[in-house]
Design an enzyme around this catalytic site. Structure first.
Site, PDB file in Angstrom:
ATOM      1  N   HIS A  65      -2.125  -6.807  -4.865  1.00  0.00           N
ATOM      2  CA  HIS A  65      -2.557  -7.605  -3.765  1.00  0.00           C
ATOM      3  C   HIS A  65      -3.876  -7.361  -3.833  1.00  0.00           C
ATOM      4  O   HIS A  65      -4.590  -6.505  -3.730  1.00  0.00           O
ATOM      5  CB  HIS A  65      -1.766  -7.448  -2.827  1.00  0.00           C
ATOM      6  N   ASP A 179      -6.313   0.541  -2.671  1.00  0.00           N
ATOM      7  CA  ASP A 179      -5.063  -0.139  -2.130  1.00  0.00           C
ATOM      8  C   ASP A 179      -5.590  -1.496  -1.681  1.00  0.00           C
ATOM      9  O   ASP A 179      -6.141  -1.800  -0.527  1.00  0.00           O
ATOM     10  CB  ASP A 179      -4.741   0.333  -0.726  1.00  0.00           C
ATOM     11  N   GLU A 211      -1.058  -8.679   1.923  1.00  0.00           N
ATOM     12  CA  GLU A 211      -0.017  -7.890   1.899  1.00  0.00           C
ATOM     13  C   GLU A 211       0.107  -6.794   3.137  1.00  0.00           C
ATOM     14  O   GLU A 211       0.749  -6.377   3.639  1.00  0.00           O
ATOM     15  CB  GLU A 211      -0.168  -7.178   0.581  1.00  0.00           C
ATOM     16  N   GLU A 212      -1.557  -6.438   3.292  1.00  0.00           N
ATOM     17  CA  GLU A 212      -1.670  -5.482   4.552  1.00  0.00           C
ATOM     18  C   GLU A 212      -1.201  -5.965   5.786  1.00  0.00           C
ATOM     19  O   GLU A 212      -0.953  -5.041   6.797  1.00  0.00           O
ATOM     20  CB  GLU A 212      -3.002  -4.786   4.413  1.00  0.00           C
ATOM     21  N   ASP A 234       1.294  -1.209  -7.034  1.00  0.00           N
ATOM     22  CA  ASP A 234       0.625  -0.820  -5.405  1.00  0.00           C
ATOM     23  C   ASP A 234       0.422   0.707  -5.495  1.00  0.00           C
ATOM     24  O   ASP A 234       1.203   1.410  -6.262  1.00  0.00           O
ATOM     25  CB  ASP A 234       1.446  -1.271  -4.347  1.00  0.00           C
ATOM     26  N   HIS A 322      -5.460   4.261   3.168  1.00  0.00           N
ATOM     27  CA  HIS A 322      -5.921   3.681   4.357  1.00  0.00           C
ATOM     28  C   HIS A 322      -6.905   4.612   5.153  1.00  0.00           C
ATOM     29  O   HIS A 322      -6.828   4.636   6.270  1.00  0.00           O
ATOM     30  CB  HIS A 322      -4.720   3.359   5.222  1.00  0.00           C
TER      31      HIS A 322
END
Length: 357
Positions: A65, A179, A211-212, A234, A322
């Site tokens: 993504h 990510d 995606e997030e 991912d 994250h």
């Protein structure tokens, strides 16, 4: 810097939170076009390089993504400080005093999430994390008018600032947005690996958007491409740092790619997972079996699209996911590329039918 690292740097240094993936998409397009029979894009911005099967009608979708987590400017106060809201999942303890990029129509500005000096905090206040709603970004101006003149508007994207860096051990690579620019890079390299080969599966290899914020682009991409099998590529969790316990999860940097048994959005399709295990054994590629009960990947949307798409998630252990900065291992990345490439080479119509049944 070699070609692989140059590609990784270009992808991770680019700014593109959910809904703002266009600059990353342009970079991705430049890498996909030379190694694809054609490019396919959906209306939200997902982009895939297509390779047609020499023989066969079945299709495999490989999806990273394009988007990263970040923030959106919501207000500019009278003194030029920016209020913001998260886009994607953040832990507020990693945010204070971090350098930020604000992407405006006039260019990228530098800012910092402000913090109070410890000298003015009570003992009790020092123990309490600051709420995101109480944070602000300082771009170094004296007024709202000055911020507006610089190009800032509500709705602008904000991303962490972290230049791509090879660490002390050159296999350890630090960047923002692993990510999931990891998955973008992998999707590109798989197509590069088979550029001069005939394959017996139609292949769509590329990346989704948003995606997030709920696997939104994966729904659109799967409905556009209509695959028979799907792999979400991912990042996964690295459990090998202080305070993280490997008894709570599987994922050690340097021990190979992660194959997810399940996550919060998908149970890895058993037939497809068994096929992947066989390919890894035959090609002597190390893998780690991981289960993540929280969170999800695009496989969560892929597998319930159309009439159902057997799907598995493949990734690598990532440290500090994250947050403003993350670290992965280049050997894990290369093994993940090799694994997915060999999966592509192993598939044809009869094998797909065997996996599905």
């Amino acid at each position: 810097m070699d070609k692989q690292l140059t590609m990784m740097k270009s992808l991770t240094d680019a700014n593109g939170i959910s809904g703002f993936e266009y600059d990353v998409k342009k970079i991705m397009e430049g890498y996909l076009e030379p190694v694809s029979d054609e490019l396919v894009s959906d209306n939200l911005g997902g982009l895939f390089g297509m390779r047609k099967a020499r023989e066969g009608s079945r299709t495999l979708l490989i999806g990273g993504h394009l988007d990263e987590i970040g923030f959106m400017v919501t207000q500019i106060d009278d003194n030029g400080f920016l209020k913001f809201t998260p886009v994607g999942g953040w832990w507020n303890q990693v945010m204070l005093s971090q350098r930020m990029n604000i992407t405006t129509d006039k260019g990228v500005l530098t800012g910092v999430i402000g913090s109070k000096p410890p000298h003015v905090l009570s003992a009790e206040a020092r123990k309490k994390p600051v709420e995101i709603k109480d944070m602000f970004i300082d771009i170094g101006v004296a007024s709202k008018e000055e911020a507006v003149e610089a190009g800032v508007k509500p709705g602008d994207q904000v991303t962490p600032h972290c230049d791509f860096t090879e660490m002390t051990n050159k296999n350890y690579l630090m960047a923002k947005a692993w990510d999931n620019r990891f998955g973008c890079a992998l999707a590109i390299e798989v197509l590069q690996n088979i550029k001069e080969e005939d394959v017996n599966i139609n292949l769509a290899s590329g990346a989704t958007v948003q995606e997030e914020v709920g696997l939104r682009g994966a729904k659109v991409a799967a409905n556009k491409i209509k695959p028979d099998l799907a792999i979400a590529v991912d990042v996964g969790i690295s459990w090998d740092t202080p305070g993280m316990s490997e008894k709570d999860g599987v994922g050690k940097m340097g021990d190979g790619p992660l194959v997810l048994l399940l996550d919060g959005s998908n149970i890895g399709h058993v037939g497809f997972r068994r096929h992947i295990e066989k390919v890894a054994e035959e090609k002597d590629i190390p893998i780690q079996w991981s289960a993540i009960t929280g969170g999800g990947t695009d496989s969560g949307a892929f597998h319930v699209s159309n009439e159902g798409v057997p799907s598995v998630s493949i990734g690598v252990p990532l440290r500090y996911m994250h947050s403003n900065i993350s670290v992965l291992n280049r050997e894990d990345y290369n093994n993940a590329v090799n694994l997915v490439t060999e999966i592509v080479r192993s598939l044809d119509d009869s094998k797909v039918e065997e996996i599905i049944w």
